[in-house]
Design a protein around this motif. Structure first.
Motif, mmCIF file in Angstrom:
data_model
loop_
_atom_site.group_PDB
_atom_site.id
_atom_site.type_symbol
_atom_site.label_atom_id
_atom_site.label_comp_id
_atom_site.label_asym_id
_atom_site.label_seq_id
_atom_site.Cartn_x
_atom_site.Cartn_y
_atom_site.Cartn_z
ATOM 1 N N ASP A 194 14.567 46.246 31.749
ATOM 2 C CA ASP A 194 13.034 46.038 31.598
ATOM 3 C C ASP A 194 12.471 44.914 32.630
ATOM 4 O O ASP A 194 11.341 45.001 32.838
ATOM 5 N N LEU A 195 13.608 43.947 32.790
ATOM 6 C CA LEU A 195 13.151 43.016 33.730
ATOM 7 C C LEU A 195 13.699 43.203 35.121
ATOM 8 O O LEU A 195 13.580 42.270 35.933
ATOM 9 N N ASN A 196 14.109 44.405 35.384
ATOM 10 C CA ASN A 196 14.669 44.766 36.655
ATOM 11 C C ASN A 196 15.984 43.867 37.047
ATOM 12 O O ASN A 196 15.952 43.610 38.313
ATOM 13 N N TRP A 197 16.728 43.199 36.239
ATOM 14 C CA TRP A 197 17.986 42.398 36.356
ATOM 15 C C TRP A 197 19.099 43.340 37.257
ATOM 16 O O TRP A 197 19.203 44.412 36.758
ATOM 17 N N LYS A 198 19.630 42.558 37.969
ATOM 18 C CA LYS A 198 20.830 42.960 38.704
ATOM 19 C C LYS A 198 21.925 41.927 38.257
ATOM 20 O O LYS A 198 21.497 40.778 37.998
ATOM 21 N N ILE A 199 23.135 42.149 38.685
ATOM 22 C CA ILE A 199 24.455 41.048 38.318
ATOM 23 C C ILE A 199 25.066 40.656 39.563
ATOM 24 O O ILE A 199 25.455 41.635 40.212
ATOM 25 N N ALA A 200 24.876 39.626 39.699
ATOM 26 C CA ALA A 200 26.009 38.931 40.954
ATOM 27 C C ALA A 200 26.939 37.997 40.338
ATOM 28 O O ALA A 200 26.654 37.147 39.694
ATOM 29 N N THR A 201 28.184 38.094 40.929
ATOM 30 C CA THR A 201 29.181 37.395 40.237
ATOM 31 C C THR A 201 30.595 37.643 41.203
ATOM 32 O O THR A 201 30.707 38.810 42.094
ATOM 33 N N GLN A 202 31.558 36.849 41.159
ATOM 34 C CA GLN A 202 32.751 37.016 41.739
ATOM 35 C C GLN A 202 33.642 37.728 40.996
ATOM 36 O O GLN A 202 35.042 38.103 41.608
ATOM 37 N N LEU A 203 33.354 38.235 39.649
ATOM 38 C CA LEU A 203 34.388 38.790 38.869
ATOM 39 C C LEU A 203 34.377 40.455 39.445
ATOM 40 O O LEU A 203 33.861 40.659 40.147
ATOM 41 N N ILE A 204 35.392 40.871 39.095
ATOM 42 C CA ILE A 204 35.844 42.337 39.561
ATOM 43 C C ILE A 204 34.785 43.125 38.834
ATOM 44 O O ILE A 204 34.906 43.239 37.733
ATOM 45 N N ILE A 205 34.390 44.129 39.577
ATOM 46 C CA ILE A 205 33.356 45.162 38.976
ATOM 47 C C ILE A 205 34.215 46.256 38.496
ATOM 48 O O ILE A 205 35.402 46.727 39.157
ATOM 49 N N LEU A 206 33.984 46.771 37.216
ATOM 50 C CA LEU A 206 34.828 47.450 36.398
ATOM 51 C C LEU A 206 33.931 48.939 36.499
ATOM 52 O O LEU A 206 34.154 50.191 36.172
ATOM 53 N N GLY A 207 32.621 48.563 36.505
ATOM 54 C CA GLY A 207 31.625 49.906 36.499
ATOM 55 C C GLY A 207 30.492 49.609 35.298
ATOM 56 O O GLY A 207 30.748 48.898 34.533
ATOM 57 N N GLY A 208 29.468 49.862 35.570
ATOM 58 C CA GLY A 208 28.398 49.880 34.904
ATOM 59 C C GLY A 208 28.123 48.477 34.807
ATOM 60 O O GLY A 208 28.044 47.785 36.085
ATOM 61 N N ASP A 209 27.931 47.701 33.789
ATOM 62 C CA ASP A 209 27.763 46.258 33.580
ATOM 63 C C ASP A 209 28.761 45.525 32.976
ATOM 64 O O ASP A 209 28.788 44.432 32.428
ATOM 65 N N SER A 210 30.040 46.218 33.353
ATOM 66 C CA SER A 210 31.442 45.453 32.761
ATOM 67 C C SER A 210 32.037 44.911 34.009
ATOM 68 O O SER A 210 32.130 45.393 35.240
ATOM 69 N N PHE A 211 32.772 43.828 33.840
ATOM 70 C CA PHE A 211 33.559 43.113 34.846
ATOM 71 C C PHE A 211 34.737 42.537 34.172
ATOM 72 O O PHE A 211 34.968 42.109 33.032
ATOM 73 N N LEU A 212 35.806 41.896 35.230
ATOM 74 C CA LEU A 212 37.175 41.789 34.931
ATOM 75 C C LEU A 212 37.243 40.534 35.350
ATOM 76 O O LEU A 212 37.218 40.351 36.561
ATOM 77 N N ALA A 213 38.155 39.619 34.802
ATOM 78 C CA ALA A 213 39.001 38.220 35.361
ATOM 79 C C ALA A 213 40.474 38.647 35.051
ATOM 80 O O ALA A 213 40.756 38.997 33.824
ATOM 81 N N PRO A 214 41.208 38.250 36.086
ATOM 82 C CA PRO A 214 42.732 38.559 35.761
ATOM 83 C C PRO A 214 43.254 37.539 34.706
ATOM 84 O O PRO A 214 44.248 37.945 33.864
ATOM 85 N N ASN A 215 42.524 36.587 34.380
ATOM 86 C CA ASN A 215 43.124 35.403 33.087
ATOM 87 C C ASN A 215 41.897 34.422 33.094
ATOM 88 O O ASN A 215 40.687 34.592 33.469
ATOM 89 N N LEU A 216 42.275 33.652 32.106
ATOM 90 C CA LEU A 216 41.124 32.894 31.618
ATOM 91 C C LEU A 216 40.703 32.010 32.577
ATOM 92 O O LEU A 216 39.435 31.781 32.925
ATOM 93 N N ASP A 217 41.201 31.168 33.604
ATOM 94 C CA ASP A 217 40.970 30.470 34.400
ATOM 95 C C ASP A 217 40.193 30.956 35.525
ATOM 96 O O ASP A 217 39.227 30.291 36.058
ATOM 97 N N TYR A 218 40.247 32.338 36.003
ATOM 98 C CA TYR A 218 39.399 32.845 37.046
ATOM 99 C C TYR A 218 38.265 33.207 36.339
ATOM 100 O O TYR A 218 37.113 32.950 36.934
ATOM 101 N N PHE A 219 38.150 33.455 35.110
ATOM 102 C CA PHE A 219 36.894 33.906 34.156
ATOM 103 C C PHE A 219 36.179 32.729 34.047
ATOM 104 O O PHE A 219 34.921 32.710 34.547
ATOM 105 N N MET A 220 36.747 31.445 33.730
ATOM 106 C CA MET A 220 36.007 30.089 33.620
ATOM 107 C C MET A 220 35.376 29.669 35.124
ATOM 108 O O MET A 220 34.354 28.874 35.087
ATOM 109 N N ASP A 221 36.027 30.243 36.219
ATOM 110 C CA ASP A 221 35.415 29.873 37.379
ATOM 111 C C ASP A 221 34.554 30.784 37.990
ATOM 112 O O ASP A 221 34.118 30.750 39.252
ATOM 113 N N SER A 222 34.013 31.908 37.355
ATOM 114 C CA SER A 222 33.346 32.666 37.760
ATOM 115 C C SER A 222 31.859 32.963 37.403
ATOM 116 O O SER A 222 31.537 33.478 36.514
ATOM 117 N N PRO A 223 30.908 32.035 37.730
ATOM 118 C CA PRO A 223 29.482 32.050 37.521
ATOM 119 C C PRO A 223 28.736 33.280 37.530
ATOM 120 O O PRO A 223 29.492 34.134 38.486
#
Length: 654
Positions: A194-223
């Motif tokens: 409803d606010l026309n938000w899009k998502i930007a990140t270095q996380l791996i796109i899995l489809g839809g609004d889901s994303f992946l990090a290969p481990n915790l350290d990459y996740f913690m490093d991905s704003p």
């Protein structure tokens, strides 16, 4: 600033507890890291991404779901699911640190309404051994934690949630399980359509609004930036690979401003690529600038493995927007220096304690030298502006009393006290601390000029390139000794020994005369001007307040003046503006004793002050430079010829 940033995918494959399908994922990820997919047709790329998604859906992974229904009140609702847990106590934590920062940040303070259940929905009990940890018992192999997060600061460290965006720094947002550091992480955002938000990140796109990090350290490093932002991009070829450089721009400006800005960013990226010879290996084929230029954010820049956060209240229409580009330049340079040319002192990154490093004079300081130098070489700022900025930094660093106490290694280790750290007690920063950003940038200048003037065809650029080849490309953490030995290898024993013995292991002031002269510049002395050694600011009542602790051994220090005193008069002359104060001081000579009248806590006092010579200097171009010096300057700053500035001929001998 994580383990995964420097571990090869081959090493990850050999972790013995990973299942076969995770290994398949890592093989595909390795192909991604080599950018084979970049030149494939879209259908093949789609097939690979779908394969990754299918593999991971069958995998054991930690999962988060985030919702923003109450964004107007700065809240997010977070559900964390940790499956396949061994029997016994299971602990989750909020981090106290953040990749790219060195100080402690108590992120747990913004987490509340915590509820814990097992896989069947049964409520579980937990204890709190400290403010940052939840110890959970009685689970059935699955733990589900739900909680509310409050966030209202947008920068590189914290999170801000409102109806304009969800600006998320991962350590400030998500609980994590220390014992599951190597497990993949999936996160799904219930986006505010409803606010026309899009998502930007270095996380791996899995489809839809889901994303992946290969481990915790990459996740913690991905704003992550969720907002109605504008996307711009360009492609850059590096070797056999092609990378997409993206800008996710959240601002109140125009499309034309976004077009101009991405063009300037491209200039910065290409200019930095020239220094190192190639781009870093952006493992998933792209690098993302997450830029929020809004009135309600806090100014900052924070590097990450394949992205960076840029926040500023300066709009792109502002005449000083080049300052935003300075942050762009600084943070992108970190993609090489600190992210991949990485000090071993920051590995593994500690989420529970302050991260101590003696190499920040190099990691942050040399990067600071290059941020403006790159802007100059790209034609974004003029050589005059670059030299003016060098002059300010020169005087801040080399006139600091703090050099009597700490060398750059020791100054770097003070980062946890200063790097966005908070305290309520006063610190004598004026006399005991020089920013390792500034200190290191002056050391980089000294080394660059020394290389260019002492050795034929040697430059700091090529020293950085050698470090990139030896340590960045090979994922090898370096030490200060490695920096020293590499300089010996590149420039010879004499130069390297002198530089490290005098300026790194000691805090001596380098003599820049020869180096500057070789570039048709010189240091112009201000010794004929009177100096007191204090910082003033005029308040609403036009009164001159000393705003900082007075520099040690300065005339004001020796006379007993200190922070908070209000200067009323020098001799019989009063002043109500900065210009009037400076005019009074300009009319006096060094060595003269003057009576200063001042207020301290409402009581009028007097002190006798013996004025000193002004220790500041100016970097000034020669009026009649040689052709060789002009050629040297042109190579250094990437200009055709230096501008001539009229200065008295006799001062050129200084």
């Amino acid at each position: 600033m994580r383990n995964v940033s420097n571990r090869t995918f081959n090493e990850l494959i050999h972790i013995n507890f990973l299942s076969e399908s995770i290994i398949v994922f890592l093989i595909i990820a390795k192909l991604s890291a080599q950018h084979i997919y970049v030149n494939m047709k879209f259908s093949i790329v789609t097939f690979i991404l779908l394969s990754i998604s299918q593999i991971l859906n069958a995998q054991v992974q930690n999962e988060y779901v985030v919702s923003f229904e109450n964004a107007v009140h700065h809240e997010a609702q977070i559900k964390a699911t940790f499956p396949n847990i061994q029997p016994g106590t299971f602990s989750v934590r909020m981090s106290r640190t953040s990749p790219g920062r060195y100080a402690l940040h108590e992120f747990a303070k913004n987490v509340y309404d915590v509820k814990v259940t097992d896989g069947s929905g049964n409520e579980l009990l937990y204890t709190r051994p400290n403010l940052h940890q939840w110890d959970i018992t009685g689970h059935d192999g699955t733990v589900i934690v739900t909680y509310t997060l409050f966030g209202d600061r947008a920068d590189g460290t914290y999170s801000q949630i409102d109806e304009t965006h969800a600006h998320l720094n991962i350590p400030a947002t998500f609980m994590y399980a220390p014992m599951l550091r190597e497990r993949p992480v999936k996160v799904t955002f219930n986006n505010r359509q409803d606010l026309n938000w899009k998502i930007a990140t270095q996380l791996i796109i899995l489809g839809g609004d889901s994303f992946l990090a290969p481990n915790l350290d990459y996740f913690m490093d991905s704003p992550v930036e969720l907002s109605n932002h504008t996307i711009r991009s360009f492609n850059v070829t590096s070797g056999n690979a092609e990378y997409e450089i993206k800008l996710a721009l959240h601002h109140e400006g125009t499309e034309e401003e976004a077009d101009q800005y991405i063009a300037q960013i491209e200039q910065v990226v290409l200019e930095q690529q020239k220094i190192f010879g190639d781009l870093p290996n952006f493992e998933y084929g792209e690098y993302v600038f997450l830029a929020c230029y809004l009135p309600h954010v806090s100014g900052d820049g924070m590097e990450h493995r394949n992205s960076t956060v840029l926040t500023s209240t300066t709009a792109l229409a502002n005449d000083t927007t080049y300052r935003n580009l300075g942050t762009v330049s600084h943070e992108f340079f970190h993609a090489w220096n600190i992210e991949r040319i990485r000090p071993g002192s920051l590995e593994p990154f500690d989420y529970e304690e302050a991260n101590l490093s003696g190499e920040l004079w190099f990691g942050e300081g040399f990067t600071s030298y290059y941020d403006d130098l790159v802007l100059c070489r790209a034609g974004i700022i003029t050589p005059e502006t670059f030299i003016q900025n060098l002059t300010r930094t020169y005087n801040y660093v080399w006139n600091s009393p703090a050099l009597a106490y700490y060398n750059p290694i020791e100054m770097s280790k003070k980062a946890p006290f200063y790097d966005a750290a908070t305290s309520i007690d006063a610190m004598n920063r004026t006399n005991t601390f020089v920013s390792y950003y500034s200190y290191g940038s002056m050391l980089a200048l000294a080394l660059d000029l020394s290389l260019r003037s002492d050795k034929d065809e040697l430059t700091l650029d090529d020293y950085m390139k050698l470090l990139w080849t030896k340590y960045g490309k090979t994922n090898t953490f370096y030490t200060i000794e490695n920096l020293y030995l590499t300089l010996r290898e590149y420039a010879g024993e004499t130069l390297a020994d002198n530089f490290f013995e005098n300026y790194i292991y000691d805090s001596k002031v380098p003599n820049l005369k020869k180096g500057l002269n070789s570039m048709a510049y010189f240091l112009k002395s201000n010794a004929k001007k009177a100096y007191m050694g204090l910082a003033l600011k005029f308040n609403d009542q036009d009164m001159a307040v000393i705003t900082d602790y007075v520099k040690k051994n300065s005339p004001a220090y020796k006379a007993g003046l200190t922070k908070g005193d209000v200067l009323l008069a020098i001799g019989n002359q009063t002043f109500s503006t900065q210009e009037q104060y400076e005019a009074v001081l300009a009319g006096l000579k060094p060595g003269k004793e003057v009576m200063v009248t001042y207020l301290r806590r409402g009581e009028e006092k007097k002190a006798e002050v013996r004025l000193a010579e002004n220790p500041t200097k100016e970097i000034v171009p020669y009026t009649k430079p040689t052709e060789k010096a002009l050629l040297n300057r042109a190579k250094w700053l990437n200009i055709v010829e230096a501008e001539e500035t009229e200065v008295p001929q006799e001062e050129e001998k200084n």
